[in-house]
Enzyme design. Structure first.
Site, PDB file in Angstrom:
ATOM      1  N   ASP A   1       0.821  -1.205   0.000  1.00  0.00           N
ATOM      2  CA  ASP A   1       0.000   0.000   0.000  1.00  0.00           C
ATOM      3  C   ASP A   1       0.864   1.269   0.000  1.00  0.00           C
ATOM      4  OD1 ASP A   1      -2.432   1.369   0.076  1.00  0.00           O
ATOM      5  OD2 ASP A   1      -3.230   0.222   1.760  1.00  0.00           O
TER       6      ASP A   1
ATOM      7  N   ASP B   1     -10.287   3.604  -3.248  1.00  0.00           N
ATOM      8  CA  ASP B   1     -10.981   2.415  -2.768  1.00  0.00           C
ATOM      9  C   ASP B   1     -12.413   2.292  -3.280  1.00  0.00           C
ATOM     10  OD1 ASP B   1      -8.670   1.999  -1.451  1.00  0.00           O
ATOM     11  OD2 ASP B   1      -9.512   2.054   0.563  1.00  0.00           O
TER      12      ASP B   1
END
Ligand code: GLA
Length: 404
Positions: free
Chosen positions: A149, A204
């Protein structure tokens, strides 16, 4: 003894590091699996992961091609005195090696999550400054897949940061799929093919078909917003076997209607997206299971040519997507984005395909293809005739065209 082991590992790392590259011949079709984040967020422990591995087998998901059981954020504990990351002891009392062994015993593979910055998005220790140690630890545990990430990375450049982890992974000698998650911020499709096997293209996802969820400092995106955010016709040329655009993990089974789930899944297949389910595999409705395990639709996603689909045309609320397939076949997906049902009245003769990226063309005035309905599981005619169909709101008609 421990020092000897570490010296041997460091020597292996140094030897392997001199020829660093990504692991080739992996993810030659889009990876398929499950990930904990979309539904469980930080509420994960070893019991949940084991149960999900059991369910992956029991539900027929494994048989349909799903392979990876991926832990997302929040598995972490602290680093030990030598700096090696440890799992949270309360949630993972038996440790990661035992968990990986269990997942492997089911004939599945296991993935883990870290972050290129100082901390993960959930505030746990990131890999910054510990890349080689973390990669060694994952390899020692038997990890097969790393999602990496991009939180807490102020001042870092994505390509360099991801290259460091690529080299650390390669140096371990244990093949791992490398999933880049920097949300498309620095156009990873332009540089990440030699770095990893998939890269996120957007922020997201959330389980809304058409809309956004505003969290104040950031927003999560609905299915249509994800499809629209990147110009897929532009970035599709960067995708192919071993290197995929990743529009995020799936929300099938997480609260949308059955037709919305079906449309979402169909579009992820058209986009040659990684098929990482994000629902509770232990308690799937019959509808969710039918969607996630539709082998004919999965075959469109897993087609060996690995060509990402493109939007061929738009007729009112219906987008028409095309994906060239092996054996001169095509997948065509009519996506009704609208709130009302729509009539499809599609004249193939005036809609021949011409995909300049793949070089694949059709001339529907001269050649005929049969139309195979991949959700209805039946042949519904051929391209010789105008296609007439009614599409419900937020639903698809997904066809495979086979030359007659
Ligand atoms: C970021 C990623 C998500 C998830 C969370 C975990 O938001 O994009 O997919 O991994 O972090 O904290």
């Amino acid at each position: 003894m421990k020092m000897k082991l570490i010296s041997a590992l460091v020597l292996t790392l140094m030897l392997n590091a001199s020829m660093a590259q990504k692991f080739e011949k992996m993810a030659l079709t889009p990876p398929m699996g499950w990930n904990s984040w979309n539904l469980f967020a930080c509420n994960i422990d070893e019991i949940l992961i084991r149960e999900m591995a059991d369910a992956m087998v029991a539900t027929g998901m494994k048989e349909a091609g799903y392979e990876y059981i991926n832990l997302d954020d929040c598995w972490h504990g602290e680093r030990d005195s030598l700096g090696f990351i440890q799992p949270n002891k309360q949630r993972f009392p038996n440790g990661m090696k035992a968990l990986a062994d269990y997942v492997h015993s089911k004939g599945l593979k296991i993935g883990i999550y870290s972050d290129a910055g100082w901390k993960t998005c959930g505030g746990h220790p990131g890999s910054r400054g510990h890349e080689y140690q973390d990669a060694m630890q994952y390899a020692a545990w038997g990890i097969d897949y790393l999602k990496y990430d991009w939180c807490y990375t102020d001042g870092l450049k994505a390509e360099g940061a991801y290259l460091t982890m690529r080299e650390a992974l390669f140096a371990t000698g244990r093949p791992m799929v490398f999933s880049l998650c920097e949300w498309g911020t620095s156009d990873p499709w332009k540089w990440a093919t030699p770095v990893g096997h998939l890269w996120r293209t957007t922020g997201d996802i959330t389980h809304i078909f058409d809309g956004i969820d505003d969290h104040g400092t950031w927003q999560s995106l609905g299915i249509l917003q994800i499809i629209d955010l990147r110009n897929n016709d532009t970035i599709r040329k960067y995708a192919g076997p071993g290197h995929w655009n990743d529009p995020d993990m799936m929300e099938v089974g997480n609260g949308m209607s059955t037709s919305e789930d079906r449309a979402h899944f169909s579009m992820w297949c058209m986009l040659a997206a990684p098929l990482i389910s994000g629902n509770d595999l232990r308690n799937m409705s019959a509808e969710t299971k039918t969607i996630l395990t539709n082998k004919e639709v999965i075959a469109i996603n897993q087609d060996s040519l690995g060509i990402q689909g493109y939007k061929h045309t738009k007729i009112d609320s219906v987008d028409v997507w095309v994906k060239p397939l092996q054996n001169n076949a095509f997948a065509v997906c009519f996506l009704n984005r609208g709130k009302n049902s729509a009539m499809v009245n599609f004249d193939w003769a005036t809609n021949s395909f011409n995909d300049t990226f793949s070089g694949r063309k059709t001339d529907f005035t001269k050649e005929s293809y049969s139309l195979n309905d991949l959700w209805g599981h039946k042949k519904i005619g051929a391209t010789k005739k105008v296609l007439k169909a009614v599409l419900s709101s937020h639903d698809v008609l997904m066809l495979k065209l086979i030359k007659e």
